[in-house]
Motif scaffolding. Sequence first.
Motif, mmCIF file in Angstrom:
data_model
loop_
_atom_site.group_PDB
_atom_site.id
_atom_site.type_symbol
_atom_site.label_atom_id
_atom_site.label_comp_id
_atom_site.label_asym_id
_atom_site.label_seq_id
_atom_site.Cartn_x
_atom_site.Cartn_y
_atom_site.Cartn_z
ATOM 1 N N SER A 51 -3.848 -22.457 77.736
ATOM 2 C CA SER A 51 -3.248 -23.000 78.261
ATOM 3 C C SER A 51 -2.099 -22.177 79.295
ATOM 4 O O SER A 51 -1.514 -21.998 78.528
ATOM 5 C CB SER A 51 -2.990 -24.498 78.313
ATOM 6 O OG SER A 51 -1.583 -24.951 77.753
ATOM 7 N N PHE A 52 -2.087 -22.801 80.569
ATOM 8 C CA PHE A 52 -0.499 -22.155 81.307
ATOM 9 C C PHE A 52 -0.255 -22.704 82.588
ATOM 10 O O PHE A 52 -1.009 -23.530 83.020
ATOM 11 C CB PHE A 52 -0.533 -20.479 81.223
ATOM 12 C CG PHE A 52 -2.110 -20.466 82.136
ATOM 13 C CD1 PHE A 52 -1.640 -19.846 83.569
ATOM 14 C CD2 PHE A 52 -2.964 -20.066 81.443
ATOM 15 C CE1 PHE A 52 -2.851 -19.786 84.507
ATOM 16 C CE2 PHE A 52 -4.189 -19.601 82.352
ATOM 17 C CZ PHE A 52 -4.239 -19.797 83.481
ATOM 18 N N THR A 53 1.414 -23.029 83.172
ATOM 19 C CA THR A 53 1.676 -23.164 83.890
ATOM 20 C C THR A 53 1.859 -22.303 84.665
ATOM 21 O O THR A 53 1.365 -20.442 84.744
ATOM 22 C CB THR A 53 3.121 -24.228 84.325
ATOM 23 O OG1 THR A 53 4.131 -22.696 83.795
ATOM 24 C CG2 THR A 53 3.320 -24.739 82.931
ATOM 25 N N ASP A 54 1.347 -22.415 86.853
ATOM 26 C CA ASP A 54 1.498 -21.890 87.467
ATOM 27 C C ASP A 54 2.045 -20.947 88.036
ATOM 28 O O ASP A 54 1.770 -19.659 88.309
ATOM 29 C CB ASP A 54 0.333 -22.031 88.498
ATOM 30 C CG ASP A 54 -1.683 -22.789 88.233
ATOM 31 O OD1 ASP A 54 -1.679 -22.213 87.570
ATOM 32 O OD2 ASP A 54 -1.899 -23.694 88.507
ATOM 33 N N SER A 55 3.528 -21.802 87.955
ATOM 34 C CA SER A 55 4.895 -21.268 88.146
ATOM 35 C C SER A 55 5.502 -21.572 87.190
ATOM 36 O O SER A 55 5.908 -22.305 86.856
ATOM 37 C CB SER A 55 4.782 -21.689 89.250
ATOM 38 O OG SER A 55 6.333 -21.268 89.838
ATOM 39 N N PRO A 56 6.402 -20.505 87.316
ATOM 40 C CA PRO A 56 6.403 -19.185 87.153
ATOM 41 C C PRO A 56 5.273 -18.612 86.377
ATOM 42 O O PRO A 56 4.220 -19.442 85.022
ATOM 43 C CB PRO A 56 7.537 -18.660 86.597
ATOM 44 C CG PRO A 56 7.360 -19.189 85.293
ATOM 45 C CD PRO A 56 7.645 -20.254 86.296
ATOM 46 N N VAL A 57 4.676 -17.082 86.717
ATOM 47 C CA VAL A 57 2.798 -16.976 86.355
ATOM 48 C C VAL A 57 3.426 -16.336 84.361
ATOM 49 O O VAL A 57 4.719 -16.349 84.602
ATOM 50 C CB VAL A 57 2.604 -15.580 87.161
ATOM 51 C CG1 VAL A 57 1.824 -15.192 86.075
ATOM 52 C CG2 VAL A 57 2.170 -16.021 88.483
ATOM 53 N N GLN A 58 3.012 -16.576 83.711
ATOM 54 C CA GLN A 58 3.174 -16.669 82.331
ATOM 55 C C GLN A 58 2.457 -15.451 81.704
ATOM 56 O O GLN A 58 1.268 -15.053 82.294
ATOM 57 C CB GLN A 58 2.494 -17.694 81.233
ATOM 58 C CG GLN A 58 3.522 -18.966 81.857
ATOM 59 C CD GLN A 58 4.788 -19.124 81.321
ATOM 60 O OE1 GLN A 58 4.866 -19.544 81.099
ATOM 61 N NE2 GLN A 58 5.413 -19.795 82.626
ATOM 62 N N GLY A 59 2.818 -14.497 81.001
ATOM 63 C CA GLY A 59 2.265 -13.607 79.868
ATOM 64 C C GLY A 59 2.605 -13.540 78.858
ATOM 65 O O GLY A 59 2.993 -14.678 78.241
ATOM 66 N N VAL A 60 2.150 -12.075 78.269
ATOM 67 C CA VAL A 60 2.275 -11.869 77.105
ATOM 68 C C VAL A 60 2.698 -10.785 76.767
ATOM 69 O O VAL A 60 1.752 -10.349 77.464
ATOM 70 C CB VAL A 60 0.752 -11.713 75.798
ATOM 71 C CG1 VAL A 60 0.910 -11.848 74.409
ATOM 72 C CG2 VAL A 60 0.705 -14.291 76.270
ATOM 73 N N PHE A 149 7.998 -26.521 74.966
ATOM 74 C CA PHE A 149 7.079 -25.054 74.765
ATOM 75 C C PHE A 149 5.037 -25.096 74.702
ATOM 76 O O PHE A 149 4.680 -25.141 74.369
ATOM 77 C CB PHE A 149 6.798 -25.083 73.064
ATOM 78 C CG PHE A 149 7.954 -25.341 72.314
ATOM 79 C CD1 PHE A 149 8.655 -23.500 72.491
ATOM 80 C CD2 PHE A 149 9.338 -25.373 72.506
ATOM 81 C CE1 PHE A 149 9.075 -22.521 72.257
ATOM 82 C CE2 PHE A 149 10.878 -25.025 72.177
ATOM 83 C CZ PHE A 149 10.700 -23.641 72.201
ATOM 84 N N THR A 150 5.437 -25.665 76.119
ATOM 85 C CA THR A 150 3.612 -26.079 76.456
ATOM 86 C C THR A 150 3.864 -25.359 77.632
ATOM 87 O O THR A 150 2.223 -24.865 78.545
ATOM 88 C CB THR A 150 3.020 -27.435 77.556
ATOM 89 O OG1 THR A 150 3.997 -27.741 78.260
ATOM 90 C CG2 THR A 150 3.542 -27.925 75.808
ATOM 91 N N ASP A 151 4.392 -24.171 78.129
ATOM 92 C CA ASP A 151 4.185 -23.587 78.972
ATOM 93 C C ASP A 151 2.865 -22.103 79.284
ATOM 94 O O ASP A 151 2.833 -22.305 80.006
ATOM 95 C CB ASP A 151 5.912 -22.549 79.706
ATOM 96 C CG ASP A 151 7.257 -23.921 80.413
ATOM 97 O OD1 ASP A 151 6.436 -24.634 80.824
ATOM 98 O OD2 ASP A 151 7.771 -23.115 79.804
ATOM 99 N N LEU A 152 2.823 -22.073 77.391
ATOM 100 C CA LEU A 152 1.785 -21.044 77.632
ATOM 101 C C LEU A 152 1.411 -21.158 76.151
ATOM 102 O O LEU A 152 2.156 -21.153 75.331
ATOM 103 C CB LEU A 152 2.307 -19.848 78.411
ATOM 104 C CG LEU A 152 1.298 -18.543 77.733
ATOM 105 C CD1 LEU A 152 0.526 -18.414 78.139
ATOM 106 C CD2 LEU A 152 1.478 -17.453 77.624
ATOM 107 N N THR A 153 0.257 -21.480 76.099
ATOM 108 C CA THR A 153 -0.185 -21.309 74.687
ATOM 109 C C THR A 153 -1.604 -20.410 75.070
ATOM 110 O O THR A 153 -2.347 -20.099 75.627
ATOM 111 C CB THR A 153 -0.600 -22.494 73.993
ATOM 112 O OG1 THR A 153 -2.028 -23.090 75.140
ATOM 113 C CG2 THR A 153 0.288 -24.024 73.677
ATOM 114 N N PHE A 154 -1.086 -19.413 73.229
ATOM 115 C CA PHE A 154 -2.907 -18.701 73.397
ATOM 116 C C PHE A 154 -3.262 -18.277 72.070
ATOM 117 O O PHE A 154 -2.293 -18.889 70.617
ATOM 118 C CB PHE A 154 -2.208 -17.368 74.043
ATOM 119 C CG PHE A 154 -1.233 -16.455 73.293
ATOM 120 C CD1 PHE A 154 -1.070 -15.648 72.286
ATOM 121 C CD2 PHE A 154 0.264 -17.143 73.706
ATOM 122 C CE1 PHE A 154 -0.150 -15.571 72.135
ATOM 123 C CE2 PHE A 154 1.201 -16.287 74.023
ATOM 124 C CZ PHE A 154 0.562 -15.415 72.333
#
Length: 175
Positions: A51-60, A149-154
């Motif tokens: 899961s990830f938020t659209d704004s701002p674009v998330q990355g790893v 801590f839900t902005d990006l999960t992987f």
Amino acid sequence: MARGHLRTKTLQSAFEKSKGKPLEIGGKTVHLAYDVPLEWPSKRATLSFTSFTDSPVQGVCLAMPEGELTINGLRTPTACLWADAAPAAVGIQFLRFPNSSAALRVWNCWRGTTGDTLAWTENAGLVVQAADDGMYRFACSDGVGPADFTDLTFDLRIETAIQDTRDVTGLAGRE
């Protein structure tokens, strides 16, 4: 109030104070970056965005200082995978330099308003849950606004690479 008792305003200032060491916040260990140990002779991994938020674009971001990564045929010591552009699951292979130990360094990033890659600022950090069989779950907060801590999960699954011992031509010994 004594200086040592002042509350930290951002994760960034807390990480600066701890010199980048993990922080205990709300019963969770928060990392600036996390080193996943790699065993040899060879390994591979799959990174799956959950899961990830659209704004701002998330990355790893991934780095292997003691070797190189191979992602989509590209060989590099560092890579950034963007949640809005990468496949939901990305295959990664590891190439290690001789006579070195290895770890995969992982941290989150996000795209700034001018398209630049941002990381390690304000309330950026990640919580890591290691499960059995080489599975790691990451929950990330970008540096925008309060820590979330839900902005990006992987997930990152580390696996032993399987050596293919078959003849690569597929025709050897055939008539």
